[in-house]
Design a protein around this motif. Structure first.
Motif, short mmCIF file in Angstrom:
data_model
loop_
_atom_site.label_atom_id
_atom_site.label_comp_id
_atom_site.label_asym_id
_atom_site.label_seq_id
_atom_site.Cartn_x
_atom_site.Cartn_y
_atom_site.Cartn_z
N HIS A 288 -8.56 0.90 -12.87
CA HIS A 288 -9.91 0.74 -12.48
C HIS A 288 -11.18 0.60 -13.43
CE1 HIS A 288 -13.55 2.15 -10.13
NE2 HIS A 288 -12.67 2.26 -8.89
N ILE A 289 -12.07 0.01 -13.20
CA ILE A 289 -12.99 -0.43 -14.16
C ILE A 289 -13.81 0.88 -14.69
CG2 ILE A 289 -14.85 -0.95 -12.40
CD1 ILE A 289 -14.76 -2.24 -16.02
N HIS A 290 -13.80 1.93 -13.86
CA HIS A 290 -14.37 3.31 -14.33
C HIS A 290 -13.35 4.01 -15.09
CE1 HIS A 290 -16.48 7.12 -14.05
NE2 HIS A 290 -15.39 7.77 -13.81
N ASP A 291 -12.03 3.89 -15.04
CA ASP A 291 -11.31 4.61 -15.88
C ASP A 291 -11.26 3.83 -17.22
OD1 ASP A 291 -10.33 6.71 -14.59
OD2 ASP A 291 -8.80 5.54 -13.62
N PHE A 292 -11.57 2.49 -17.07
CA PHE A 292 -11.32 1.68 -18.45
C PHE A 292 -12.67 2.26 -19.40
CE2 PHE A 292 -13.35 -1.82 -20.79
CZ PHE A 292 -12.36 -2.35 -21.50
N CYS A 293 -13.76 2.26 -18.67
CA CYS A 293 -14.89 2.91 -19.56
C CYS A 293 -14.52 4.51 -20.01
CB CYS A 293 -16.06 2.88 -18.62
SG CYS A 293 -16.71 1.22 -18.11
N LYS A 294 -13.84 5.12 -18.99
CA LYS A 294 -13.73 6.44 -19.38
C LYS A 294 -12.62 6.35 -20.62
CE LYS A 294 -12.20 9.91 -16.97
NZ LYS A 294 -11.65 10.48 -15.86
N VAL A 295 -11.65 5.63 -20.65
CA VAL A 295 -10.71 5.49 -21.76
C VAL A 295 -11.52 5.12 -23.08
CG1 VAL A 295 -8.83 3.93 -22.74
CG2 VAL A 295 -8.71 4.92 -20.21
N VAL A 296 -12.27 4.15 -22.93
CA VAL A 296 -13.20 3.73 -24.43
C VAL A 296 -13.77 5.02 -24.61
CG1 VAL A 296 -14.87 2.51 -25.23
CG2 VAL A 296 -13.16 1.12 -23.62
N THR B 51 -7.12 12.29 -18.65
CA THR B 51 -6.96 12.15 -17.21
C THR B 51 -7.71 10.82 -16.36
OG1 THR B 51 -7.16 14.49 -17.43
CG2 THR B 51 -7.64 13.53 -15.15
N PHE B 52 -6.51 10.23 -15.58
CA PHE B 52 -7.11 9.21 -14.75
C PHE B 52 -7.94 9.65 -13.59
CE2 PHE B 52 -3.94 7.30 -17.71
CZ PHE B 52 -4.47 6.20 -17.80
N SER B 53 -8.97 9.12 -13.31
CA SER B 53 -9.90 9.20 -12.12
C SER B 53 -9.08 8.57 -10.70
CB SER B 53 -11.34 8.99 -12.20
OG SER B 53 -11.94 9.54 -13.06
N TYR B 54 -8.51 7.40 -11.12
CA TYR B 54 -7.72 6.25 -10.31
C TYR B 54 -6.46 6.23 -10.76
CZ TYR B 54 -12.50 6.17 -8.56
OH TYR B 54 -13.78 6.43 -8.19
N PRO B 55 -5.25 7.39 -10.76
CA PRO B 55 -4.33 7.10 -10.97
C PRO B 55 -3.20 6.20 -10.35
CG PRO B 55 -4.15 9.25 -10.24
CD PRO B 55 -5.59 8.61 -10.18
N ASP B 56 -3.58 5.91 -8.98
CA ASP B 56 -3.12 5.47 -7.81
C ASP B 56 -3.92 4.23 -7.59
OD1 ASP B 56 -0.50 7.41 -7.91
OD2 ASP B 56 -1.94 8.65 -6.95
N VAL B 57 -3.11 3.10 -7.28
CA VAL B 57 -3.66 1.92 -6.78
C VAL B 57 -4.48 1.87 -5.42
CG1 VAL B 57 -2.14 0.45 -5.39
CG2 VAL B 57 -3.49 -0.61 -6.81
N GLU B 58 -3.80 3.15 -4.43
CA GLU B 58 -4.41 3.17 -3.06
C GLU B 58 -5.96 3.67 -3.28
OE1 GLU B 58 0.03 3.85 -2.62
OE2 GLU B 58 -1.36 4.48 -3.96
N ARG B 59 -6.12 4.60 -4.25
CA ARG B 59 -7.19 5.28 -4.45
C ARG B 59 -8.44 4.19 -5.04
NH1 ARG B 59 -6.62 11.14 -7.60
NH2 ARG B 59 -4.32 11.27 -6.54
N VAL B 60 -7.79 3.37 -5.95
CA VAL B 60 -8.57 2.30 -6.40
C VAL B 60 -9.18 1.28 -5.15
CG1 VAL B 60 -8.61 -0.07 -7.81
CG2 VAL B 60 -7.25 2.16 -8.56
N PHE B 61 -8.31 0.89 -4.43
CA PHE B 61 -8.64 0.05 -3.29
C PHE B 61 -9.39 0.60 -2.37
CE2 PHE B 61 -4.25 -2.47 -3.62
CZ PHE B 61 -4.85 -3.10 -4.67
N MET B 62 -9.31 2.04 -2.06
CA MET B 62 -10.23 2.73 -1.24
C MET B 62 -11.55 2.88 -1.81
SD MET B 62 -9.35 6.74 0.31
CE MET B 62 -7.92 6.18 0.35
N ASN B 63 -11.60 3.13 -3.22
CA ASN B 63 -12.91 3.16 -3.76
C ASN B 63 -13.58 1.86 -3.60
OD1 ASN B 63 -14.25 2.79 -6.79
ND2 ASN B 63 -14.95 4.78 -5.89
#
Length: 301
Positions: free
Chosen positions: A197-205, A283-295
């Motif tokens: 997820h783009i939010h997790d990408f930014c969090k990773v950086v 810690t991933f905010s969106y570890p599962d693809v279902e949560r990504v799609f829902m968001n």
């Protein structure tokens, strides 16, 4: 912090700028076409006045590189290679000339560095790196980046998977074909999709910047890759689209000629796991693809 993003006007750069600016950091963008007060001209090949911005910077992030969403003609292959290696080389020169150098330098790379793998899970430690055009581009890119150590500058390459967001990248196209009833599996459908997820990408950086023990190649991907068939099935389900036509390999190859792209982008199995991030406590905010799609679908459907 003072953060410089080279080639920061694309999908990833814009989201990183917003993410860090919202936290009160100063974000400076290097771009070929500056039109805002925090944007400065560079061409990715030659030193310019922009190098003076590097003094007392905390972070340098290099996202430069011609898009691989094109036909792999000789001309495009050269541009893909040059845009990655030359930009890394010229940034190295700029950092060398600094008195007070950036503390950490994050350079883009790609999860495509690993082989097509349907069963082997590629971590930074045991990942299998092969020998074809795309993998060799990534190898050359990282070799150029790491060939010279800089005292007190921590270097990290971001081996990034498919980044999912509403304002760019692959996801808007996936939504479009799914709405059109074309959201079935691509090819055999058993190729793995590694995503984040783009939010997790930014969090990773941000996490890598803050975690001073992290260096070298890092897999920037969520911990749960899944098959293309299952990925598309879950997207259709969340979008409430009851069916999706499958696309055979020959159909994709035919379509790719008209779309001026390569089937590798859809058919390569990227089976990648973020071992370094997980072991470092991210810690991933969106570890599962279902949560990504829902968001993402709740934001912009």
């Amino acid at each position: 912090m003072k953060i410089i993003i080279a080639a920061g006007t694309g999908f990833l750069g814009k989201n990183l700028e917003t993410y860090f600016a919202n936290k009160g950091h100063e974000v400076i963008i290097l771009t070929r076409n500056p039109n805002r007060s925090n944007e400065y001209h560079w061409d990715g090949n030659t030193l310019g006045e922009w190098k003076n911005l590097f003094e007392n910077a905390d972070v340098l992030i290099n996202l430069a590189g011609k898009s691989v969403d094109c036909r792999y003609t000789d001309k495009n292959k050269k541009e893909i290679y040059d845009s990655r290696v030359n930009s890394t080389k010229i940034l190295q020169k700029a950092v060398d000339q600094c008195i007070n150098k950036p503390k950490v330098w994050l350079n883009a790379s790609s999860a495509t560095i690993y082989i097509h793998s349907e069963t082997h899970l590629n971590t930074e430690e045991n990942g299998i790196i092969g020998d074809d055009f795309s993998m060799n581009i990534c190898k050359s890119w990282e070799k150029e980046f790491f060939k010279q150590e800089i005292e007190n500058v921590r270097k990290v390459t971001l081996r990034t998977s498919i980044v999912l967001g509403n304002n760019g990248g692959a996801f808007p196209k996936l939504k479009m074909i799914t709405r059109l009833g074309l959201g079935g599996k691509q090819g055999r459908g058993n190729q793995n999709v590694s995503w984040i997820h783009i939010h997790d990408f930014c969090k990773v950086v941000e996490f890598i910047i803050d975690c001073k023990t992290m260096s070298g190649p890092i897999n920037v991907t969520a911990p749960n890759p899944l098959s293309n068939e299952l990925f598309m099935n879950k997207l259709r389900s969340e979008m409430k689209i009851p069916f999706g036509l499958n696309a055979s390999i020959w159909q994709l190859e035919f379509a790719s000629l008209f779309l001026k792209t390569e089937t590798e982008l859809l058919l390569k199995s990227r089976n990648v796991y973020p071992q370094k991030l997980v072991e470092s406590g991210f810690t991933f905010s969106y570890p599962d693809v279902e949560r990504v799609f829902m968001n993402l679908l709740s934001q912009n459907y």
